[in-house]
Scaffold this active site. Structure first.
Site, PDB file in Angstrom:
ATOM      1  N   LYS A  96       2.168  -2.502  -0.669  1.00 31.18           N
ATOM      2  CA  LYS A  96       3.625  -2.274  -0.699  1.00 31.18           C
ATOM      3  C   LYS A  96       4.383  -3.476  -0.194  1.00 31.18           C
ATOM      4  CE  LYS A  96       3.098   2.111   1.418  1.00 31.18           C
ATOM      5  NZ  LYS A  96       2.452   1.705   2.632  1.00 31.18           N
ATOM      6  N   LYS A 130      -2.819  -8.714  10.880  1.00 35.66           N
ATOM      7  CA  LYS A 130      -1.357  -8.575  10.748  1.00 35.66           C
ATOM      8  C   LYS A 130      -0.632  -9.429  11.778  1.00 35.66           C
ATOM      9  CE  LYS A 130      -0.949  -4.189   8.354  1.00 35.66           C
ATOM     10  NZ  LYS A 130      -0.289  -2.887   8.261  1.00 35.66           N
ATOM     11  N   LYS A 188      -5.835  -6.744  -2.044  1.00 37.31           N
ATOM     12  CA  LYS A 188      -5.459  -5.339  -2.268  1.00 37.31           C
ATOM     13  C   LYS A 188      -4.018  -5.236  -2.772  1.00 37.31           C
ATOM     14  CE  LYS A 188      -4.370  -2.756   1.494  1.00 37.31           C
ATOM     15  NZ  LYS A 188      -3.812  -1.494   1.894  1.00 37.31           N
TER      16      LYS A 188
HETATM   17  N1  AQP Z   1      -4.541  -0.961  -3.099  1.00 39.27           N
HETATM   18  C1  AQP Z   1      -4.926   0.213  -2.674  1.00 39.27           C
HETATM   19  N2  AQP Z   1      -5.901   0.885  -3.298  1.00 39.27           N
HETATM   20  C2  AQP Z   1      -6.295   2.096  -2.855  1.00 39.27           C
HETATM   21  N3  AQP Z   1      -5.761   2.717  -1.801  1.00 39.27           N
HETATM   22  C3  AQP Z   1      -4.774   2.088  -1.151  1.00 39.27           C
HETATM   23  N4  AQP Z   1      -4.027   2.407  -0.058  1.00 39.27           N
HETATM   24  C4  AQP Z   1      -3.153   1.421   0.205  1.00 39.27           C
HETATM   25  N5  AQP Z   1      -3.298   0.436  -0.692  1.00 39.27           N
HETATM   26  C5  AQP Z   1      -4.302   0.807  -1.536  1.00 39.27           C
HETATM   27  C6  AQP Z   1      -4.156   3.636   0.664  1.00 39.27           C
HETATM   28  O1  AQP Z   1      -2.874   4.222   0.733  1.00 39.27           O
HETATM   29  C7  AQP Z   1      -2.709   4.853   1.981  1.00 39.27           C
HETATM   30  C8  AQP Z   1      -1.428   4.409   2.599  1.00 39.27           C
HETATM   31  O2  AQP Z   1      -1.551   3.313   3.322  1.00 39.27           O
HETATM   32  P1  AQP Z   1      -0.487   2.868   4.406  1.00 39.27           P
HETATM   33  O3  AQP Z   1       0.886   3.151   3.954  1.00 39.27           O
HETATM   34  O4  AQP Z   1      -0.841   3.424   5.731  1.00 39.27           O
HETATM   35  O5  AQP Z   1      -0.679   1.329   4.483  1.00 39.27           O
HETATM   36  P2  AQP Z   1      -1.668   0.394   3.813  1.00 39.27           P
HETATM   37  O6  AQP Z   1      -3.048   0.927   3.733  1.00 39.27           O
HETATM   38  O7  AQP Z   1      -1.545  -0.919   4.504  1.00 39.27           O
HETATM   39  O8  AQP Z   1      -1.041   0.364   2.355  1.00 39.27           O
HETATM   40  P3  AQP Z   1      -0.168  -0.726   1.668  1.00 39.27           P
HETATM   41  O9  AQP Z   1       0.325  -0.164   0.403  1.00 39.27           O
HETATM   42  O10 AQP Z   1      -0.921  -2.004   1.601  1.00 39.27           O
HETATM   43  O11 AQP Z   1       1.054  -0.891   2.640  1.00 39.27           O
HETATM   44  P4  AQP Z   1       1.531  -2.086   3.532  1.00 39.27           P
HETATM   45  O12 AQP Z   1       1.760  -3.208   2.555  1.00 39.27           O
HETATM   46  O13 AQP Z   1       2.785  -1.597   4.162  1.00 39.27           O
HETATM   47  O14 AQP Z   1       0.477  -2.423   4.544  1.00 39.27           O
HETATM   48  C9  AQP Z   1      -3.947   4.534   2.820  1.00 39.27           C
HETATM   49  O15 AQP Z   1      -4.820   5.648   2.784  1.00 39.27           O
HETATM   50  C10 AQP Z   1      -4.550   3.378   2.119  1.00 39.27           C
HETATM   51  O16 AQP Z   1      -5.960   3.288   2.269  1.00 39.27           O
END
Ligand code: AQP
Length: 336
Positions: A202, A113, A199
């Protein structure tokens, strides 16, 4: 026997997508009868990367409402917003002072990041895993559901707990419970609709890369219609050379609730991607429609949601406060 405690959370960094649901929240819903669940909206984590202050509160509210709409039950689980319990920030500070810098500098997620942010990377991003350790240790959680990308952070949490227990506690009276990972089942990682090797996320600037939980049926249909596929006509599971096929078939398995055998039998009737996309669209819309209906009901009654979160804050705050008190005493602070 007391139930084991599980803790988890999602960052309000944007619209929740189907990956967040299938990878995390749907599993929490399954766990909540068996475990003492603590599920928070981790808004303090959301500000470790540049964020929009005009959107943070709305995203936090939407994520909390989606927790309930997806099936988390306030009668069974404690649902709260991380920043509403100030012990998270305070314990993070105390843990900062006992965590060697080299431990956090090794974190892969920080490196990944940080590259994206160049010169502007904040200390908060480096400190993210220490705050995560505080979140978990405050509640003396027994288990933490983790995906592949969070395994290293949980390992760090365990190391911090062991270090604090060793330095300031005793074997008979450990300060923190050392949490165990609960590894998520394979296949619950949903990939981007525009690139089967990255992946679904968001914070991806391309909205077409994800299916948001609140997307309209028309938007879902459009996104699936335009999503990336490959040149082969047959559809199969688990072929790593066909990441888009693997991802979309995995998604269909999860949203339809069908077995792989049933899907492969059904696949005999598909004449290629077009037919498959039509059934995937239908199953995705069917899976999200009840969540969206419940979400709309919740948003129409904001008093109910704030009531749930106020109860959550009270319950979480009482437990977190007890842990923090023990930590202050153990570290030698003058406690009145
Ligand atoms: N693509 C995915 N498939 C399965 N699980 C997922 N998670 C995130 N993306 C996927 C799971 O959702 C939870 C929330 O995660 P987070 O909000 O702490 O951040 P993250 O893992 O980084 O999720 P995002 O959606 O990709 O957010 P951003 O873009 O803000 O970094 C976690 O349990 C994660 O494993």
């Amino acid at each position: 026997m007391a139930k084991k405690r599980v803790l988890s959370g999602v960052q309000p960094t944007g619209s929740l997508h189907i990956g967040n649901y299938l990878g995390s929240i749907a599993n929490w819903v399954k766990l909540q009868a068996e475990y003492d669940g603590f599920f928070c909206v981790v808004d303090l984590h959301a500000v470790t990367v540049p964020h929009d202050p005009t959107a943070l509160a709305a995203h936090t509210q939407a994520v909390a409402a989606l927790y309930l709409a997806c099936g988390l039950d306030p009668a069974q689980s404690t649902i709260f917003v991380q920043s509403h319990v100030s012990a998270h920030s305070e314990l993070a500070w105390l843990l900062n002072c006992v965590t060697p810098l080299t431990w956090v500098e090794r974190m892969i997620q920080f490196k990944e990041k940080a590259i994206k942010q160049g010169e502007n990377v904040g200390i908060g991003l480096l400190d993210y895993p220490v705050l995560m350790a505080a979140d978990i240790l405050l509640y003396q959680a027994d288990v933490v559901p983790v995906g592949e990308d969070q395994k290293q952070h949980l390992e760090l949490t365990r190391d911090i707990a062991i270090r604090v227990n060793g330095l300031y506690g005793s074997e008979a009276n450990p300060i923190f419970r050392v949490p165990a990972p609960m590894i998520r089942p394979q296949g619950a990682r949903v990939m981007s609709l525009t690139d089967g090797r990255s992946k679904m996320s968001k914070s991806d600037p391309a909205d077409a890369s994800r299916i948001n939980l609140l997307d309209s049926p028309e938007a879902i249909a459009q996104k699936i219609k335009r999503c990336k596929t490959d040149m082969e006509r047959t559809l199969e599971f688990d072929n790593p050379d066909r990441p888009e096929c693997q991802n979309l078939m995995g998604l269909y398995e999860l949203v339809s609730g069908k077995t792989r055998g049933e899907i492969l039998a059904e696949a005999q009737t598909w004449r290629g991607w077009g037919d498959f996309k039509a059934v995937l669209t239908e199953a995705t819309i069917a899976a999200l429609t009840p969540i969206q209906a419940r979400y709309r009901e919740l948003m129409a009654d904001p008093g109910y949601l704030t009531g749930v979160l106020a109860d959550g804050r009270e319950k979480a705050g009482a437990i977190a406060g007890q842990t923090l008190h023990t930590v202050r005493q153990s570290l030698g602070f003058w406690v009145l």
